[in-house]
Design a protein around this motif. Structure first.
Motif, PDB file in Angstrom:
ATOM      1  N   GLY A  30      -1.876  -1.627   6.537  1.00 19.58           N
ATOM      2  CA  GLY A  30      -2.473  -1.465   5.648  1.00 19.58           C
ATOM      3  C   GLY A  30      -2.894  -2.270   4.641  1.00 19.58           C
ATOM      4  O   GLY A  30      -1.125  -2.841   4.431  1.00 19.58           O
TER       5      GLY A  30
ATOM      6  N   ASP B 140      -9.504  -2.489  -0.173  1.00 16.05           N
ATOM      7  CA  ASP B 140      -9.025  -2.138   0.924  1.00 16.05           C
ATOM      8  C   ASP B 140      -8.553  -2.632   2.250  1.00 16.05           C
ATOM      9  O   ASP B 140     -10.238  -2.599   2.535  1.00 16.05           O
ATOM     10  CB  ASP B 140      -7.939  -0.154   0.003  1.00 16.05           C
TER      11      ASP B 140
ATOM     12  N   ILE C  71      -4.053  -3.289   0.985  1.00 12.14           N
ATOM     13  CA  ILE C  71      -4.355  -3.097  -0.340  1.00 12.14           C
ATOM     14  C   ILE C  71      -4.633  -4.519  -1.735  1.00 12.14           C
ATOM     15  O   ILE C  71      -3.362  -4.752  -1.727  1.00 12.14           O
ATOM     16  CB  ILE C  71      -4.134  -1.630  -1.788  1.00 12.14           C
TER      17      ILE C  71
ATOM     18  N   PRO D  22       0.812  -1.234  -0.201  1.00 11.42           N
ATOM     19  CA  PRO D  22      -0.110  -0.141   0.275  1.00 11.42           C
ATOM     20  C   PRO D  22       1.165   1.302   0.301  1.00 11.42           C
ATOM     21  O   PRO D  22       1.030   2.476   1.024  1.00 11.42           O
ATOM     22  CB  PRO D  22      -0.683   0.198   0.690  1.00 11.42           C
ATOM     23  N   HIS D  23       1.878   1.023  -0.931  1.00  8.97           N
ATOM     24  CA  HIS D  23       3.028   2.862  -1.051  1.00  8.97           C
ATOM     25  C   HIS D  23       2.724   2.924  -2.660  1.00  8.97           C
ATOM     26  O   HIS D  23       2.644   2.430  -3.261  1.00  8.97           O
ATOM     27  CB  HIS D  23       3.810   2.436  -0.962  1.00  8.97           C
ATOM     28  N   LYS D  24       2.120   4.741  -2.727  1.00 11.36           N
ATOM     29  CA  LYS D  24       1.947   5.210  -4.019  1.00 11.36           C
ATOM     30  C   LYS D  24       2.879   4.788  -4.871  1.00 11.36           C
ATOM     31  O   LYS D  24       3.059   4.294  -6.132  1.00 11.36           O
ATOM     32  CB  LYS D  24       2.110   6.500  -4.047  1.00 11.36           C
TER      33      LYS D  24
ATOM     34  N   LEU E 254      -4.983   5.236  -0.783  1.00 13.26           N
ATOM     35  CA  LEU E 254      -3.749   5.928   0.328  1.00 13.26           C
ATOM     36  C   LEU E 254      -3.568   7.317   0.617  1.00 13.26           C
ATOM     37  O   LEU E 254      -3.585   7.292   1.701  1.00 13.26           O
ATOM     38  CB  LEU E 254      -2.656   5.606  -1.457  1.00 13.26           C
ATOM     39  N   CYS E 255      -4.473   8.313  -0.259  1.00 11.99           N
ATOM     40  CA  CYS E 255      -4.251   9.475   0.251  1.00 11.99           C
ATOM     41  C   CYS E 255      -5.955   9.766   1.322  1.00 11.99           C
ATOM     42  O   CYS E 255      -4.880  10.092   2.351  1.00 11.99           O
ATOM     43  CB  CYS E 255      -5.052  10.335  -0.676  1.00 11.99           C
TER      44      CYS E 255
ATOM     45  N   LEU F 128      -7.135   3.766  -6.450  1.00 14.91           N
ATOM     46  CA  LEU F 128      -5.128   3.355  -5.355  1.00 14.91           C
ATOM     47  C   LEU F 128      -5.303   5.078  -5.347  1.00 14.91           C
ATOM     48  O   LEU F 128      -4.676   5.223  -3.541  1.00 14.91           O
ATOM     49  CB  LEU F 128      -4.668   2.840  -5.857  1.00 14.91           C
ATOM     50  N   THR F 129      -4.702   5.908  -5.135  1.00 12.84           N
ATOM     51  CA  THR F 129      -4.556   7.485  -5.581  1.00 12.84           C
ATOM     52  C   THR F 129      -5.756   7.707  -4.183  1.00 12.84           C
ATOM     53  O   THR F 129      -5.134   8.387  -2.757  1.00 12.84           O
ATOM     54  CB  THR F 129      -4.347   7.867  -5.986  1.00 12.84           C
TER      55      THR F 129
ATOM     56  N   LEU G  63      -6.209   4.255   6.428  1.00 14.07           N
ATOM     57  CA  LEU G  63      -5.438   2.940   6.136  1.00 14.07           C
ATOM     58  C   LEU G  63      -5.043   2.394   7.570  1.00 14.07           C
ATOM     59  O   LEU G  63      -4.083   3.906   7.478  1.00 14.07           O
ATOM     60  CB  LEU G  63      -4.797   2.370   4.712  1.00 14.07           C
TER      61      LEU G  63
END
Lengths: 152, 105
Positions: free
Chosen positions: A65, A84, A67, A14-16, A55-56, A51-52, A60
């Motif tokens: 977190g 998620d 996804i 779960p990271h951009k 994450l934003c 997804l953005t 989470l």
């Protein structure tokens, strides 16, 4: 061929920083299964937006977190599910973004969801076992040409 | 992504290719700010080779389109690829952001 293929999971943290890799996976999927480039492009954009958002804004849980992304072919469509473990959020209930109303760039809430709706042929939400699950569906003309898809 | 720049007097053209995702949107903002600091009055964002642009990218375009307009300059999208043009149309920003776009009849 009406029976869906099995779900194939795409491992994702779960990271951009993971998003570009996911887009590359979609490129490869498209090439392997003859999915038109525009359809792949549309799905990449939809996933980028969704997804953005998670994450934003998805809240989470810190350090825990999760996804999950998986895909399958079903009928003449590619289905992608994103789950998620953030707070409950149904994108379908978000107020509609109206493309032709006056606005400024600070007031673009709902723009990403509008893009998701516009670029998919089906968009569903369910909440299950503490997870938000969004299912995206994209019609693929000429898909399910038989066994080649079952090779995953 | 390396954002190529073509500078001509007080006009800068920024060329973006491939996927204009969140990270590229940030890079684009950095380039736009550099242009503004350098006294550029016309910023062109060339999206001929772009596959798609996310909402973060649209936000940057809109924010600085407005900023430049208020400063009697301009920031416009030039030569959008068919895919980009479609996204701009779908989100209602085409007329505002694309160089030479005509309002619908």
């Amino acid at each position: 061929m009406n029976r869906p293929t099995e779900w194939v999971t795409v491992p994702i943290r779960p990271h951009k920083e993971e998003l570009p890799r996911l887009h590359t996976v979609l490129d490869e999927l498209g090439r392997k299964h003859g999915i038109p480039a525009q359809a792949v492009s549309d799905l990449q954009l939809v996933l980028e937006e969704h997804l953005t958002n998670i994450l934003c804004h998805g809240k989470l849980p810190n350090g825990e977190g999760h996804i999950g992304v998986r895909w399958r072919l079903s009928g003449h469509a590619l289905e992608i599910e994103v789950e998620d473990n953030g707070s409950p959020f149904n994108p379908l209930e978000h107020p509609q973004f109206e493309p032709n109303q006056p606005f400024d760039e600070r007031n673009l809430g709902g723009l990403g969801i509008h893009m998701m709706r516009s670029l998919t042929d089906g968009l569903d939400y369910r909440r299950e076992a503490g997870l938000n699950i969004v299912t995206l569906r994209k019609q693929i003309p000429g898909a399910t040409r038989g066994r080649e898809f079952l090779r995953g | 992504m390396e954002i190529k720049k073509h500078k001509s007097g007080k006009t800068w053209e920024l060329m973006l290719s491939g996927r204009v995702d969140g990270a590229v949107a940030n890079q684009m903002e950095i380039e736009v700010l550099a242009a503004i600091r350098a006294g550029v009055t016309e910023i062109l964002v060339n999206l001929a080779e772009a596959d798609w642009i996310c909402s973060a990218g649209l936000r940057v375009l809109l924010q600085y389109h407005r900023h430049m307009k208020e400063a009697n300059g301009s920031l416009l999208v030039t030569r959008p690829s068919a895919s980009i043009d479609s996204i701009l149309e779908m989100t209602g920003f085409r007329d505002q952001l694309v160089e030479g776009a005509q309002p619908p009849l």
